[in-house]
Design an enzyme around this catalytic site. Structure first.
Site, short mmCIF file in Angstrom:
data_model
loop_
_atom_site.label_atom_id
_atom_site.label_comp_id
_atom_site.label_asym_id
_atom_site.label_seq_id
_atom_site.Cartn_x
_atom_site.Cartn_y
_atom_site.Cartn_z
N PRO A 1 7.89 2.59 -2.58
CA PRO A 1 6.58 3.02 -1.89
C PRO A 1 6.17 2.05 -0.86
O PRO A 1 6.46 0.72 -0.81
CB PRO A 1 5.56 2.76 -3.30
CG PRO A 1 6.56 2.77 -4.31
CD PRO A 1 7.84 2.33 -3.86
N ASP A 2 4.99 2.37 -0.12
CA ASP A 2 4.68 1.48 1.09
C ASP A 2 3.40 0.73 0.43
O ASP A 2 2.09 0.81 0.40
CB ASP A 2 3.98 2.48 2.10
CG ASP A 2 3.53 1.61 3.25
OD1 ASP A 2 3.73 0.56 3.48
OD2 ASP A 2 2.45 2.24 3.91
N ALA A 3 4.12 -0.30 -0.43
CA ALA A 3 2.98 -1.07 -1.15
C ALA A 3 3.33 -2.67 -1.25
O ALA A 3 3.55 -3.38 -2.41
CB ALA A 3 2.71 -0.67 -2.73
N LYS B 1 -0.40 -4.35 -0.30
CA LYS B 1 -1.21 -3.25 0.37
C LYS B 1 -1.38 -1.79 -0.36
O LYS B 1 -0.44 -1.78 -1.28
CB LYS B 1 -0.52 -2.98 1.82
CG LYS B 1 0.58 -2.39 1.70
CD LYS B 1 1.09 -1.79 3.02
CE LYS B 1 0.26 -0.63 3.58
NZ LYS B 1 0.75 -0.05 4.98
N ASN C 1 -1.66 1.92 0.82
CA ASN C 1 -1.60 2.83 1.82
C ASN C 1 -2.95 3.68 2.02
O ASN C 1 -3.45 4.28 1.00
CB ASN C 1 -0.45 3.81 1.81
CG ASN C 1 0.06 4.70 2.73
OD1 ASN C 1 -0.76 5.46 3.24
ND2 ASN C 1 0.84 4.34 3.54
#
Length: 361
Positions: free
Chosen positions: A126-128, A189, A191
């Site tokens: 994930p974009d995390a 973060k 998204n």
């Protein structure tokens, strides 16, 4: 290989090694050629000591003795700052690797966005904030080395506090990247495309990150974009503009106003009231009905197509994979896929063959 070809290549290799040894003696270093090349250019020494080759000359001892071109990124291409200054209105394509960068350049884009969403997805996570800074730097660096147009690197929240941001700027700059974007998101973060409430960093704390970033840069041309998630966090137009002004005073070279479909009218109002005091970028992923030309007219200086390339690739691969899994017939997909010759072209295979034969390109 036949014996004569093998002998020629072996002789050429011995000549190159002798030239490297001569350069070592000249510089007073017991070191390999690529390492001297990097020292001569003031570039970081990386584990595999790769040459940086291009079609423009930037002479150093190794380059001169080898009679071949080499590349220091800042000297052989326009920086992001120069590109934006020249074109005024800029449209960027999101990429996550060198292949995507080449395809985008061939398609007519003048700048690229090294997307943290795409890089994360390419790693299957994930974009995390799962990935480390070096993984994002490597993706941006490989993309930049493959093209002659500048890469703007998506650096999320800067990988930590103000001190981390300063180190981030130095690291990206040394990797040949001329522009970075940092956002006022918290770490780890979230998204902005997710339907999830969030808090963002205080205006003052994020302004300090911008100050640190600008203090850390070594090149005057290095470009720092400050991205605000103000609308995503539920703030008003007035609150977003207050943040924007503080970020401008902190030294940001440009801003990014992130928004979703429900924020389009607020975004247009913010762009109008901001009145181009500093260049502004927008990312219309969540409001695709707004064309780039419309957003430029509304006051956006940059429009970023942040993830459409990756999404197109995913759909294409899904279609081909399903068809092959079901039928097992390559003829059924031949018209759906690129010929192998296109891949060879993207790899610059002809140029590398010339170099292998000792022919400068």
């Amino acid at each position: 290989l036949d014996a004569s070809t093998h002998d020629r290549r072996a002789a050429a290799l011995r000549r190159r090694r002798r030239r490297h040894d001569r350069a070592s003696e000249f510089l007073g270093r017991a070191s390999t050629g690529p390492r001297i090349h990097r020292v001569a250019h003031g570039e970081p020494i990386v584990p595999d000591d790769r040459f940086l080759a291009s079609d423009k000359h930037h002479p150093c001892i190794i380059c001169t003795l080898n009679r071949r071109p080499c590349k220091k990124v800042h000297d052989t291409m326009a920086s992001f700052r120069d590109t934006l200054s020249k074109l005024k209105h800029l449209t960027l394509m999101g990429i996550n690797n060198a292949l995507g960068a080449r395809l985008a350049e061939q398609s007519g884009f003048h700048a690229l966005w090294s997307s943290s969403l795409e890089v994360s997805a390419a790693h299957g996570v994930p974009d995390a904030s799962f990935l480390g800074m070096n993984q994002f730097i490597e993706a941006a660096h490989q993309a930049q080395m493959a093209v002659d147009i500048p890469v703007l690197a998506d650096c999320d929240s800067g990988y930590g506090d103000s001190m981390n941001v300063a180190y981030m700027v130095r690291s990206y700059e040394e990797a040949g990247i001329t522009a970075v974007c940092v956002e006022d998101n918290l770490f780890p973060k979230v998204n902005s495309l997710l339907d999830q409430s969030r808090k963002i960093l205080s205006t003052e704390d994020f302004a300090q990150k911008i100050i640190a970033a600008k203090a850390a840069q070594r090149s005057d041309s290095f470009f720092v974009m400050a991205r605000t998630e103000s609308f995503i966090a539920g703030e008003s137009v007035n609150e977003l503009l207050a943040r924007a002004e503080t970020y401008r005073q902190a030294g940001a070279d440009a801003l990014l106003f992130q928004a979703k479909a429900a924020h389009v009218e607020k975004l247009k109002e913010a762009l109008s009231r901001w009145d181009r005091k500093l260049p502004v970028a927008v990312v219309p992923t969540a409001y695709p009905h707004c064309w780039a030309q419309q957003l430029h007219k509304a006051g956006a200086d940059m429009v970023i197509f942040a993830n459409q390339g990756m999404r197109a690739a995913v759909r294409a691969m899904q279609d081909v994979f399903v068809k092959l899994s079901k039928d097992g017939n390559l003829l059924d997909v031949e018209e759906m896929i690129a010929p192998v010759s296109d891949i060879f072209e993207c790899q610059d295979l002809t140029a590398w063959r010339h170099l292998a034969d000792g022919i400068p390109v």
